[in-house]
Design a protein around this motif. Structure first.
Motif, short mmCIF file in Angstrom:
data_model
loop_
_atom_site.label_atom_id
_atom_site.label_comp_id
_atom_site.label_asym_id
_atom_site.label_seq_id
_atom_site.Cartn_x
_atom_site.Cartn_y
_atom_site.Cartn_z
N ARG A 9 0.71 -0.63 -0.26
CA ARG A 9 -0.01 0.04 0.04
C ARG A 9 0.73 1.56 0.25
NH1 ARG A 9 -2.53 3.69 3.21
NH2 ARG A 9 -4.88 4.46 2.47
N ASP A 10 1.98 1.15 0.67
CA ASP A 10 2.95 2.53 0.67
C ASP A 10 3.68 3.03 0.19
OD1 ASP A 10 1.49 3.04 3.54
OD2 ASP A 10 3.14 2.29 4.40
N HIS A 11 4.00 1.74 -0.43
CA HIS A 11 4.55 1.40 -2.30
C HIS A 11 3.65 1.76 -3.27
CE1 HIS A 11 7.57 1.02 -5.61
NE2 HIS A 11 7.08 -0.50 -5.53
N LEU A 12 2.13 1.07 -3.28
CA LEU A 12 1.64 2.42 -3.97
C LEU A 12 1.56 3.64 -4.14
CD1 LEU A 12 -0.48 -0.94 -4.35
CD2 LEU A 12 0.70 0.44 -6.46
N LEU A 13 0.71 4.22 -2.84
CA LEU A 13 0.84 5.60 -2.54
C LEU A 13 2.48 6.48 -3.23
CD1 LEU A 13 -1.43 5.54 0.76
CD2 LEU A 13 -1.75 6.44 -1.35
N ALA A 14 3.30 6.09 -3.22
CA ALA A 14 4.43 6.52 -3.30
C ALA A 14 4.40 6.62 -5.57
CB ALA A 14 6.24 5.71 -2.73
N VAL A 15 4.68 5.73 -5.32
CA VAL A 15 4.37 5.59 -7.14
C VAL A 15 3.70 5.87 -7.30
CG1 VAL A 15 4.44 3.76 -9.40
CG2 VAL A 15 5.54 3.33 -7.22
N ALA A 36 4.78 0.83 -10.48
CA ALA A 36 5.07 0.43 -8.68
C ALA A 36 4.96 -1.39 -8.95
CB ALA A 36 3.06 -0.10 -8.18
N ASP A 37 4.88 -2.30 -9.79
CA ASP A 37 5.34 -3.39 -10.41
C ASP A 37 4.69 -4.44 -9.75
OD1 ASP A 37 7.79 -3.32 -12.01
OD2 ASP A 37 9.33 -2.79 -10.55
N MET A 38 3.41 -3.95 -9.64
CA MET A 38 1.83 -4.56 -9.25
C MET A 38 1.21 -4.95 -10.00
SD MET A 38 1.48 -3.08 -5.78
CE MET A 38 3.31 -3.19 -4.39
N GLY A 39 0.77 -5.98 -9.82
CA GLY A 39 -1.01 -5.82 -10.89
C GLY A 39 -2.01 -4.90 -10.35
N LEU A 40 -3.45 -4.48 -11.37
CA LEU A 40 -3.92 -3.63 -11.25
C LEU A 40 -4.62 -4.17 -10.37
CD1 LEU A 40 -5.71 -1.13 -12.13
CD2 LEU A 40 -7.28 -2.28 -13.94
#
Length: 181
Positions: A9-15, A36-40
């Protein structure tokens, strides 16, 4: 929340903060997830709507502005406090390109994820404005809604490439119009 979920969550917010600062509030959620190197699906699990993502991004800044207003209400001159808070408020609204339109809509929509944050921020500014009005240093024919609209307008000016070089000057013009004497 599990530690790994909190980290995601924190990484998604930063990106998201970086992407929205670059591309604006309408940036692709898919692009945010990809960067963010994550899936939608992971992004949507944490933030089911664009407004929920923007609320999470903006809430900290809005909470800081609200706390700052409370501190400014008891320190310095009322006019200086109002101008200082306005400058910081415009900077926050400008930080994420295109968010001013969403803020303006959210203030009128109690169902919006951004509504509570925007209402709290507007109330904080209204307190500073009321203090300046009581001190005789601000016009009495404007209210918190007008002040919120001025913040949105000044942030929008900063978003426009042709007006951005004049944004500071126009901020000074607007604040000198709000203040008296």
């Amino acid at each position: 929340m599990r530690a790994d979920a909190r980290k995601n969550r924190d990484h998604l917010l930063a990106v998201a903060g970086t992407v929205i600062a670059e591309q604006g509030a309408e940036a692709s959620l898919r692009d945010i997830a990809r960067r963010a190197d994550m899936g939608l699906a992971t992004l949507l699990r944490h933030f089911p709507t664009r407004e929920a993502l923007l609320d999470a991004l903006l809430r900290t800044s809005f909470d800081e502005l609200t706390a700052q207003a409370a501190e400014l209400e008891t320190s310095g001159s009322a006019a200086d406090a109002l101008v200082s808070w306005l400058r910081d408020c415009v900077a926050v609204a400008h930080e994420y390109r295109g968010v001013t339109e969403l803020m303006a809509a959210a203030i009128e929509d109690p169902e919006s994820a951004l509504h509570a944050s925007c209402v709290a921020m507007r109330a904080a500014g209204t307190g500073l404005l009321t203090r300046a009005q009581a001190a005789g240093t601000a016009r009495t024919d404007i209210d918190g809604a007008d002040l919120f609209a001025l913040v949105a307008a000044l942030a929008w000016l900063g978003d426009q490439s042709s007006f951005a070089p004049r944004a500071d000057h126009l901020f000074d013009v607007v604040t000198s119009t709000v203040l008296t004497g």
